[in-house]
Design a protein around this motif. Structure first.
Motif, PDB file in Angstrom:
ATOM      1  N   TRP A   1      13.126 -57.247  -8.542  1.00 17.28           N
ATOM      2  CA  TRP A   1      13.495 -55.955  -7.959  1.00 17.28           C
ATOM      3  C   TRP A   1      12.891 -55.810  -6.556  1.00 17.28           C
ATOM      4  N   ILE A   2      11.603 -56.084  -6.430  1.00 17.43           N
ATOM      5  CA  ILE A   2      10.917 -55.952  -5.145  1.00 17.43           C
ATOM      6  C   ILE A   2      11.504 -56.919  -4.112  1.00 17.43           C
ATOM      7  N   TRP A   3      11.758 -58.151  -4.539  1.00 14.83           N
ATOM      8  CA  TRP A   3      12.345 -59.151  -3.638  1.00 14.83           C
ATOM      9  C   TRP A   3      13.700 -58.681  -3.131  1.00 14.83           C
ATOM     10  N   THR A   4      14.502 -58.124  -4.007  1.00  9.77           N
ATOM     11  CA  THR A   4      15.849 -57.687  -3.633  1.00  9.77           C
ATOM     12  C   THR A   4      15.805 -56.536  -2.637  1.00  9.77           C
ATOM     13  N   LEU A   5      14.938 -55.579  -2.878  1.00 12.11           N
ATOM     14  CA  LEU A   5      14.808 -54.453  -1.948  1.00 12.11           C
ATOM     15  C   LEU A   5      14.398 -54.936  -0.562  1.00 12.11           C
ATOM     16  N   LYS A   6      13.471 -55.888  -0.518  1.00 10.06           N
ATOM     17  CA  LYS A   6      13.009 -56.413   0.769  1.00 10.06           C
ATOM     18  C   LYS A   6      14.126 -57.151   1.489  1.00 10.06           C
ATOM     19  N   GLU A   7      14.865 -57.994   0.757  1.00 14.75           N
ATOM     20  CA  GLU A   7      15.940 -58.760   1.380  1.00 14.75           C
ATOM     21  C   GLU A   7      17.030 -57.834   1.922  1.00 14.75           C
ATOM     22  N   LEU A   8      17.356 -56.804   1.189  1.00 14.50           N
ATOM     23  CA  LEU A   8      18.364 -55.861   1.662  1.00 14.50           C
ATOM     24  C   LEU A   8      17.829 -55.057   2.835  1.00 14.50           C
ATOM     25  N   SER A   9      16.565 -54.680   2.788  1.00 14.23           N
ATOM     26  CA  SER A   9      15.943 -53.950   3.900  1.00 14.23           C
ATOM     27  C   SER A   9      15.958 -54.791   5.166  1.00 14.23           C
ATOM     28  N   ASP A  10      15.706 -56.087   5.026  1.00  9.40           N
ATOM     29  CA  ASP A  10      15.745 -56.976   6.204  1.00  9.40           C
ATOM     30  C   ASP A  10      17.127 -57.033   6.817  1.00  9.40           C
ATOM     31  N   ARG A  11      18.137 -56.654   6.049  1.00  2.00           N
ATOM     32  CA  ARG A  11      19.514 -56.623   6.546  1.00  2.00           C
ATOM     33  C   ARG A  11      19.953 -55.195   6.854  1.00  2.00           C
ATOM     34  N   ASN A  12      18.965 -54.304   6.994  1.00  2.00           N
ATOM     35  CA  ASN A  12      19.210 -52.884   7.339  1.00  2.00           C
ATOM     36  C   ASN A  12      20.028 -52.154   6.293  1.00  2.00           C
ATOM     37  N   ILE A  13      19.827 -52.550   5.027  1.00  2.00           N
ATOM     38  CA  ILE A  13      20.485 -51.861   3.915  1.00  2.00           C
ATOM     39  C   ILE A  13      19.401 -51.221   3.064  1.00  2.00           C
ATOM     40  N   THR A  14      19.426 -49.909   2.949  1.00  2.00           N
ATOM     41  CA  THR A  14      18.414 -49.200   2.180  1.00  2.00           C
ATOM     42  C   THR A  14      18.965 -48.783   0.841  1.00  2.00           C
ATOM     43  N   ILE A  15      18.084 -48.751  -0.135  1.00  2.00           N
ATOM     44  CA  ILE A  15      18.439 -48.329  -1.497  1.00  2.00           C
ATOM     45  C   ILE A  15      17.766 -46.987  -1.758  1.00  2.00           C
TER      46      ILE A  15
END
Length: 332
Positions: A318-332
């Motif tokens: 979960w944490i890895w996924t949030l970080k990877e999406l954040s690095d692509r300017n996608i927030t959850i």
């Protein structure tokens, strides 16, 4: 095996039930949509080809009519068909996934069932335009993003009258292939090694394991929504094997192997859809007793792998996924 005809039927003009099925234009997804439609659901088939989905909708209505002819007079009076619509989405483009969720939220005020059915299997190593391995994005990252963008709608649906007894549901179509994730490894592992025929299965197993982690984390974080993973069984007559059977020369060998394996161990698309349909409609399932569970062929409760059911690993994913999406300017 569980019988979907025993599940509740709805009159859409009285009790509007809305569902989304990704990849619902073929295979297991097609059968899932067919039964939801026959039970009175308003179903959105999420896919990237409007022409294929439109053709599938015509075929679904034809097959539904064939089944309705077999109804008894009482069943014909009590059972209503729903509606089927196309929702444009491309799981290989995360912007398309976000756009699809926003379009759906502009069309509907409730969402009762989300079936993350679409997937790919055992493809050569390739990165998508978003920088994820193709199997990881299609089987996990895109469903993660699509689901989390629809969570507010699912939660509002859970709060409406009557939905505490029959809560909204998220069903993820997993695979026995998740067992190829033999141990918890870094989600950054690409397994881009030769020969692909071996390491593609490790990439596939990692993606499917990550998605089971996702369902378990959702069940923990969103207790008002029923979240389950399902393994349909060995369904051999799907598009999942298209890459292998189209290979020059050796494709014939793979086709023969798949036919032999399917004859002895395979199940039909209809049988494969039973696990999904149980997750979607079985009124005996509850958030108190069944949230985060895993169901196998025919809808029978089972246990996923040790790696898939480990909640420490699920939290890391979960944490890895949030970080990877954040690095692509996608927030959850």
């Amino acid at each position: 095996m569980f019988d979907p005809t025993t599940y509740p039927y709805y009159n859409p003009s009285v009790d509007r039930k809305v569902a989304i099925v990704t990849g619902g234009n073929s295979g297991i997804g097609f059968c899932t949509v067919l039964h939801l439609y026959l039970h009175g659901y308003i179903v959105y088939i999420a896919g990237r080809s409007k022409s294929r989905v439109t053709k599938a909708i015509s075929e679904l209505k034809e097959q539904a009519a064939v089944k309705q002819v077999q109804y008894s007079p009482q069943e014909a009076r009590e059972r209503y068909t729903g509606e089927i619509f196309f929702l444009d989405i491309d799981l290989l483009d995360l912007n398309s996934v976000i756009r699809a969720a926003e379009i759906f939220k502009s069309l509907e005020t409730t969402l009762h069932i989300l079936v993350n059915n679409a997937g790919v299997m055992a493809l050569p190593f390739c990165l998508t335009k978003d920088g994820f391995e193709i199997q990881l994005q299609t089987n996990y990252i895109a469903p993660f993003l699509f689901t989390t963008r629809l969570l507010p709608l699912l939660e509002r649906t859970a709060e409406t009258k009557g939905n505490s007894v029959n809560p909204p549901r998220i069903v993820y179509l997993s695979s026995v292939g998740h067992h190829f994730a033999f141990r918890y490894f870094s989600m950054n592992s690409h397994f881009n090694y030769y020969p692909n025929i071996i390491f593609t299965w490790l990439r596939y197993g990692m993606a499917k394991t990550a998605a089971i982690h996702f369902m378990k984390m959702l069940a923990l974080r969103n207790p008002s929504i029923l979240c389950v993973s399902v393994h349909p069984g060995f369904v051999m007559n799907t598009n999942l094997f298209a890459y292998w059977t189209r290979l020059p020369i050796i494709g014939i060998v793979f086709w023969c192997l798949f036919q032999i394996f399917g004859y002895f161990f395979g199940v039909s698309n209809e049988q494969g859809a039973l696990a999904s349909l149980r997750g979607c409609m079985d009124p005996s399932l509850s958030v108190q007793h069944d949230n985060g569970k895993y169901f196998a062929t025919g809808g029978v409760e089972a246990e996923p792998s040790r790696v898939a059911r480990n909640m420490d690993y699920a939290a890391r994913t979960w944490i890895w996924t949030l970080k990877e999406l954040s690095d692509r300017n996608i927030t959850i």
